[in-house]
Design a protein around this motif. Structure first.
Motif, mmCIF file in Angstrom:
data_model
loop_
_atom_site.group_PDB
_atom_site.id
_atom_site.type_symbol
_atom_site.label_atom_id
_atom_site.label_comp_id
_atom_site.label_asym_id
_atom_site.label_seq_id
_atom_site.Cartn_x
_atom_site.Cartn_y
_atom_site.Cartn_z
ATOM 1 N N THR A 34 -8.475 22.640 45.447
ATOM 2 C CA THR A 34 -7.366 22.939 44.532
ATOM 3 C C THR A 34 -6.151 23.383 45.337
ATOM 4 O OG1 THR A 34 -7.619 25.339 44.199
ATOM 5 C CG2 THR A 34 -9.143 23.899 42.994
ATOM 6 N N GLY A 35 -5.037 23.528 44.641
ATOM 7 C CA GLY A 35 -3.819 23.986 45.285
ATOM 8 C C GLY A 35 -3.562 25.465 45.149
ATOM 9 N N GLY A 36 -4.504 26.210 44.552
ATOM 10 C CA GLY A 36 -4.303 27.640 44.371
ATOM 11 C C GLY A 36 -3.209 27.968 43.383
ATOM 12 N N GLU A 37 -3.008 27.065 42.410
ATOM 13 C CA GLU A 37 -1.872 27.206 41.484
ATOM 14 C C GLU A 37 -1.917 28.469 40.636
ATOM 15 O OE1 GLU A 37 -2.733 22.863 42.221
ATOM 16 O OE2 GLU A 37 -3.926 24.624 41.643
ATOM 17 N N ARG A 38 -3.116 28.943 40.302
ATOM 18 C CA ARG A 38 -3.225 30.117 39.432
ATOM 19 C C ARG A 38 -3.448 31.398 40.227
ATOM 20 N NH1 ARG A 38 -5.298 26.147 35.860
ATOM 21 N NH2 ARG A 38 -4.131 26.199 33.880
ATOM 22 N N GLY A 39 -3.220 31.358 41.520
ATOM 23 C CA GLY A 39 -3.317 32.568 42.313
ATOM 24 C C GLY A 39 -2.164 33.516 42.024
ATOM 25 N N SER A 40 -2.304 34.717 42.520
ATOM 26 C CA SER A 40 -1.252 35.732 42.383
ATOM 27 C C SER A 40 -0.594 35.942 43.738
ATOM 28 C CB SER A 40 -1.855 37.056 41.896
ATOM 29 O OG SER A 40 -2.529 36.885 40.671
ATOM 30 N N PHE A 80 -7.314 18.848 42.618
ATOM 31 C CA PHE A 80 -7.613 19.467 41.329
ATOM 32 C C PHE A 80 -6.861 20.784 41.165
ATOM 33 C CE2 PHE A 80 -11.043 16.538 42.169
ATOM 34 C CZ PHE A 80 -11.081 15.828 40.976
ATOM 35 N N GLU A 81 -6.824 21.250 39.934
ATOM 36 C CA GLU A 81 -6.037 22.429 39.573
ATOM 37 C C GLU A 81 -6.892 23.688 39.619
ATOM 38 O OE1 GLU A 81 -4.404 23.701 35.330
ATOM 39 O OE2 GLU A 81 -3.314 21.965 36.111
ATOM 40 N N ASP A 82 -6.342 24.711 40.219
ATOM 41 C CA ASP A 82 -6.991 26.024 40.302
ATOM 42 C C ASP A 82 -7.424 26.479 38.906
ATOM 43 O OD1 ASP A 82 -7.618 28.705 40.753
ATOM 44 O OD2 ASP A 82 -5.835 29.113 41.949
ATOM 45 N N SER A 83 -8.644 27.018 38.831
ATOM 46 C CA SER A 83 -9.187 27.467 37.537
ATOM 47 C C SER A 83 -8.802 28.891 37.177
ATOM 48 C CB SER A 83 -10.719 27.368 37.558
ATOM 49 O OG SER A 83 -11.130 26.071 37.900
ATOM 50 N N GLY A 84 -8.274 29.651 38.154
ATOM 51 C CA GLY A 84 -8.015 31.056 37.892
ATOM 52 C C GLY A 84 -9.326 31.829 37.810
ATOM 53 N N MET A 85 -9.209 33.122 37.544
ATOM 54 C CA MET A 85 -10.399 33.971 37.453
ATOM 55 C C MET A 85 -10.221 34.933 36.282
ATOM 56 S SD MET A 85 -12.343 35.886 40.568
ATOM 57 C CE MET A 85 -14.042 36.446 40.389
ATOM 58 N N ASN A 86 -10.496 34.446 35.084
ATOM 59 C CA ASN A 86 -10.327 35.244 33.874
ATOM 60 C C ASN A 86 -11.470 36.245 33.715
ATOM 61 O OD1 ASN A 86 -8.021 33.790 33.198
ATOM 62 N ND2 ASN A 86 -9.177 32.263 32.040
ATOM 63 N N ASP A 87 -11.150 37.392 33.150
ATOM 64 C CA ASP A 87 -12.157 38.441 32.970
ATOM 65 C C ASP A 87 -13.336 37.981 32.111
ATOM 66 O OD1 ASP A 87 -10.655 40.155 34.509
ATOM 67 O OD2 ASP A 87 -9.672 41.118 32.793
ATOM 68 N N LEU A 229 -2.250 34.547 58.592
ATOM 69 C CA LEU A 229 -0.910 35.054 58.327
ATOM 70 C C LEU A 229 0.027 33.964 57.825
ATOM 71 C CD1 LEU A 229 -0.586 37.473 61.373
ATOM 72 C CD2 LEU A 229 -0.694 38.125 58.945
ATOM 73 N N SER A 230 -0.330 32.693 58.074
ATOM 74 C CA SER A 230 0.465 31.596 57.516
ATOM 75 C C SER A 230 0.443 31.612 55.999
ATOM 76 C CB SER A 230 -0.069 30.251 58.023
ATOM 77 O OG SER A 230 0.068 30.139 59.421
ATOM 78 N N HIS A 231 -0.655 32.095 55.435
ATOM 79 C CA HIS A 231 -0.788 32.180 53.978
ATOM 80 C C HIS A 231 -0.186 33.501 53.503
ATOM 81 C CE1 HIS A 231 -3.275 28.581 53.656
ATOM 82 N NE2 HIS A 231 -3.937 28.993 54.715
ATOM 83 N N ALA A 232 1.109 33.650 53.748
ATOM 84 C CA ALA A 232 1.753 34.950 53.553
ATOM 85 C C ALA A 232 1.775 35.390 52.102
ATOM 86 C CB ALA A 232 3.177 34.907 54.117
ATOM 87 N N SER A 233 1.712 34.463 51.156
ATOM 88 C CA SER A 233 1.698 34.872 49.748
ATOM 89 C C SER A 233 0.371 35.514 49.373
ATOM 90 C CB SER A 233 1.963 33.668 48.832
ATOM 91 O OG SER A 233 0.888 32.739 48.891
ATOM 92 N N GLN A 234 -0.660 35.238 50.161
ATOM 93 C CA GLN A 234 -2.005 35.721 49.862
ATOM 94 C C GLN A 234 -2.507 36.785 50.823
ATOM 95 O OE1 GLN A 234 -3.536 34.226 46.961
ATOM 96 N NE2 GLN A 234 -1.354 33.670 46.960
#
Length: 282
Positions: A34-40, A80-87, A229-234
């Motif tokens: 996935t592309g990590g679309e639903r990440g924070s 594919f699209e990130d599924s997220g992690m819902n409670d 460290l390249s993945h600075a958003s994460q």
């Protein structure tokens, strides 16, 4: 070939191993499902915060490209699209964990038959941790590993290819934590790192010892860190990924660890090479 759920997973789970093998001339392909679309955004000091807020998926693609350069690997998006992690454990119907697995297996089979790897590395049935995309990554990886060798499965996806060895990532393990705790307790008995290391030992005390293969990666810890460290958003520079000084790691446990799950070739345990027993042709 290593199959991961999101961009950044390749840098926290095996990056030094990939850099080690590319330094030896091996071709290493990382597949991001996935592309990590639903990440924070997990780094409050992120320099590209404006882009992250406007286009996080686009930023994560740029971050992945930079990490790829640090490791010297090839890279493919499974798409594919990130599924997220819902409670509540639910996933969007159109996401990676929501789509029927047969639709996700074929594109990975296509990549396997094109790249023709001798070794496949992925997660165990728990995904390393219970994110739905990690669990689905395991399921798709195993399905594609088996289907790629079967001439009756996906006949339009290239010539069948049998992968020699299948591994699970076992990098976070008790043996590693024990080795670092013991080395540090002798060298620096007053170190403030002993308390959190001791807590990690207690937390992991019931972990089974599953690793069969310990790849020496002491020379490539800095490449791993640069990729992370390249993945600075994460990944913040203050992340727990950088908790253990690399000099300590090199002295106490200069390995990344894997579990051999299935092998079509003869090998002897324990291993120090993912390619042990594999006949390499040039």
């Amino acid at each position: 070939m290593a199959v991961h759920a999101h961009p950044d997973d390749e840098s926290s789970k095996g990056a030094a191993t990939y850099a080690h093998y590319t330094s030896l001339g091996a071709e290493v392909l990382v597949v991001s499902c996935t592309g990590g679309e639903r990440g924070s955004i997990l780094n409050s000091a992120l320099a590209d915060s404006a882009m992250a807020e406007r286009d996080l998926p686009g930023l994560r693609r740029l971050e992945m490209r930079q990490a790829q350069q640090h490791l010297g690997v090839q890279h493919r998006w499974l798409g594919f699209e990130d599924s997220g992690m819902n409670d509540d454990g639910s996933v969007p119907a159109s996401s990676f964990a929501g789509i029927p697995i047969e639709y996700e297996t074929e594109p990975l089979v296509n990549i396997i038959r094109e790249f023709r790897p001798q070794v496949l590395v992925t997660y165990d049935e728990k995904g390393g941790y219970p994110h739905p995309d990690h669990i689905r990554c395991h399921e798709v990886s195993l399905a594609a590993y088996r289907a790629a060798a079967d001439p009756d499965r996906f006949p339009d996806s290239g010539e069948p290819w049998q992968i020699d060895k299948l591994y699970y990532d076992r990098i976070f393990n008790l043996e590693r934590v024990d080795a670092m705790y013991l080395k540090l307790s002798v060298a620096e008995p007053d170190s403030p790192l002993l308390e959190p290391l001791g807590a990690a030992r207690e937390w992991m005390k019931d972990y089974p010892k599953l690793a069969t293969t310990h790849v020496p990666v002491g020379e490539f810890l800095e490449a791993r860190d640069a990729a992370l460290l390249s993945h600075a958003s994460q990944v913040s520079p203050e992340s727990s990924f950088f908790f253990w000084p690399n000099d300590l790691v090199r002295k106490a446990w200069p390995f990344e660890d894997f579990q051999l799950i299935e092998s079509k070739v003869e090998t002897v345990m324990p291993e120090s090479d993912l390619f042990a027993g594999v006949e390499i042709t040039t």
